[in-house]
Each structure stands twice: as C-alpha cells, then as structure tokens.
Design an enzyme around this catalytic site. Structure first.
Site, mmCIF file in Angstrom:
data_model
loop_
_atom_site.group_PDB
_atom_site.id
_atom_site.type_symbol
_atom_site.label_atom_id
_atom_site.label_comp_id
_atom_site.label_asym_id
_atom_site.label_seq_id
_atom_site.Cartn_x
_atom_site.Cartn_y
_atom_site.Cartn_z
ATOM 1 N N SER A 214 -19.187 -13.949 19.782
ATOM 2 C CA SER A 214 -20.222 -14.541 18.935
ATOM 3 C C SER A 214 -21.057 -13.409 18.361
ATOM 4 C CB SER A 214 -21.104 -15.465 19.759
ATOM 5 O OG SER A 214 -21.875 -14.687 20.653
ATOM 6 N N LYS A 215 -22.062 -13.797 17.631
ATOM 7 C CA LYS A 215 -22.936 -12.785 17.016
ATOM 8 C C LYS A 215 -23.628 -11.919 18.081
ATOM 9 C CE LYS A 215 -23.125 -14.348 12.508
ATOM 10 N NZ LYS A 215 -21.835 -13.946 11.977
ATOM 11 N N ARG A 216 -23.632 -12.424 19.319
ATOM 12 C CA ARG A 216 -24.272 -11.657 20.382
ATOM 13 C C ARG A 216 -23.563 -10.320 20.621
ATOM 14 N NH1 ARG A 216 -24.458 -15.465 25.160
ATOM 15 N NH2 ARG A 216 -23.339 -16.669 23.609
#
Ligand code: GLU
Length: 327
Positions: A246-248
């Site tokens: 994810s963007k994490r």
C-alpha cells in the site's frame, strides 16, 4: 485469406497518484507479453473519477513508464474524454432492459449486506431491481440514482492465461453491479469493458485483485455483443507480513525507486522478484522480452523483501522449490 490480427495489449493505469512497485510489475508483464508476441501496446488513462484523478499524475505516469523502458504504440486515450461512448453503451443496455436505476445510499447498502470477502466486496441485494415506474419517478425527485446492470445468474467461466479455467457467479458475488454512479461518473466495470471492446484489445494482463471483476466484464461484453479479450491475472505483491502493498510502503513508490536506481537496476530487481532472472542483475526491459514468461505467474502472491529498495543484494524467498538453487 483472412489475416490474423496482431495481439493488442494495454496499460490501463489510474492516475490517482504515483505508481508503486505493484503497478510497475503489472505494466512490465503486460508489456513483455505483448512485445514477446510482436503485438501492439495501447495506453489508456483511467481517469474517470474527477475527485481522485489528476492530469499531472497521468503525465507523470507516462514519464515513469518510459523511464522504465516501456513504450506504447497507440494512445494515450483518456477515459474522461470518452463519456459519450459510455453513454452510448448504456443506452444500448437500457434498450435491452439490462440496466435499472438504484436509489440506495451507501449507508443503506452497507447495513443490508455483509462484506463478501476481506477486500470489502459487497453483494448488492437487488433492493431496487423491481421498482415500478411510479416508484422510480417518486424517488428520482429526491435523489439521483445510480445505474445497475442486471447480472445474470449462473457461473461465468473463462480460461485465464496463467491460472487456467476460472469461474465466478457474478450475481452471487457482486449482485447487480453499478455501471454509472449516482453522481454521473461511469463505473470502472462499464468503462473498461466498452474501452477494451472498442479499442480492439485482445489481451489483458493485470493484477489478480481484478480476477473476479473479469466475470462482470465478460457479462458486459456479452450484453454489448462484443468479443472479449483474453485475460491473464498476475500475482499480487505483498509485504513480508503478507499484506498487500500500500502507500505505506513509501520506498516502493516509483518516485523513490527512480531516485535510488537506474532503470536497468530496477528492471533487474523486478525481474528477479518475478522469478524471471536468477539474480538481480541490471537488465533493460527489452532484454527481458525473450525471457517472458519465464516466471511462475500462477502464484497468488509474491513477497517483496524488506530491503527491496535498499542498495545491495536482495533475496527473494517465495517458499517454492523453484529458487532452491539460488543463494
Ligand atoms: N485502472 C485499473 C487500475 O489501475 C486497472 C484496470 C484494468 O487493468 O482492467 O487498477
């Protein structure tokens, strides 16, 4: 004599941010498959959602693809410029009684049905399926409706290029799915099917998260009387905890990867991750063409090692014997 048409594949990115490693892997595989078959590549920017998509991201996307060595022969097309085509398809479906207005709010829907799976797919229970013309008129005065496709019952089967025969019951999995949102934005399932049909796409390589969606799209192809492409769904990238990227995972964003690596070094790391190379050595995208599909693309997931974006050696442990000979 009838000439066989060349394979036509496509990139279909959504410009809602910068690409990450997962998008890059899909793009690379789609491109390799097409180039391997001397086919044509098409670029379509899926920018239907005006709240999420930006032109600047689309331009960045093109630049990032080119940087990695991926090119295209046709396009870019922008879905935001093709609303008339989607409306025309909706008219055709309407004429056959295959779409109907739905006045349910998101809150009502969520209250009425249980999430279908961990991705939060909700099955629409068919609340507005049989409204009378009077009820429709009455409700229309209060709220703009979404449009839903009357999904047929029964299994939709297709032969996935990497996974073999797949079957999904669209009605049981999704119910009558949305083809135009209540704010007038055409839904992904509709736009992607109309585009793949009208753009003569013959091969779709994309992430496995869209596997079940393929059944919806095949039903739309059927309803529109169009010939569907062949589909191949490739593994999803996950982090070492097994969660989808994810963007994490900020360092797997192409912006960061471009700062750290040359295109060849990144391509080599990706090819190694995918199982196309035995070592992560620098390579151009073009050099990978003859190797396609030397990779096991039937796996559900591929784990991205923690240090993928760090300089130095990486090693992939995918738990299969394929790699037992690799250090
Ligand atoms: N635009 C979609 C995405 O970026 C891909 C659609 C498709 O490949 O069918 O996730």
């Amino acid at each position: 004599m009838e000439q066989t048409k060349p394979v036509r594949g496509r990139f279909a990115p959504s410009p809602s941010g910068r690409m990450h490693l997962g998008n890059l892997c899909c793009a690379l595989l789609a491109w390799l498959s097409v180039r391997h078959q001397n086919g044509e590549m098409l670029l379509r920017i899926e920018d239907l959602d005006p709240d999420r998509c930006k032109r600047a991201y689309a331009e960045q996307l093109c630049d990032d693809l080119r940087w990695l060595g991926l090119d295209w022969d046709i396009g870019p097309y922008y879905q935001s410029e093709r609303r008339a085509e989607y409306e025309r398809a909706l008219e055709a479906l309407k004429a056959r009684g295959l779409v109907y207005p739905c006045f349910c709010t998101r809150a009502q829907l969520h209250a009425a049905s249980a999430p279908h799976d961990s991705d939060g797919v909700f099955r629409y229970p068919g609340t507005c399926r049989d409204l009378t013309p009077e009820e429709i008129a009455q409700k229309s005065a209060v709220r703009a409706p979404a449009l839903r496709f009357r999904a047929p019952e029964g299994e939709t089967r297709f032969d996935d290029l990497f996974l073999g025969v797949q079957g999904f019951d669209v009605q049981r999995t999704f119910g009558d799915f949305v083809v135009r949102r209540s704010d007038g934005v055409h839904a992904y399932q509709l736009a992607v099917s109309v585009d793949d049909a009208e753009m003569g796409v013959t091969e779709v390589i994309r992430g496995r998260d869209l596997l079940a969606s393929t059944a919806c799209q095949l039903r739309l192809f059927e309803a529109l009387g169009a010939k569907p492409p062949r589909y191949g769904h490739v593994p999803l990238l996950v982090n070492p905890e097994g969660r989808r990227l994810s963007k994490r995972e900020r360092d797997l964003d192409i912006g960061v990867l471009r700062e750290r690596f040359t295109p060849e070094v990144l391509c080599g790391r990706i090819a190694y991750l995918l199982g196309m190379l035995d070592r992560a050595e620098p390579v151009t995208a073009r050099e990978l063409i003859p190797l396609f599909p030397k990779a096991d693309l039937s796996r559900a997931t591929i784990t991205v090692p923690e240090n993928f974006a760090a300089p130095g050696e990486i090693s992939v442990d995918d738990g299969t014997s394929l790699r037992s000979n690799i250090r």
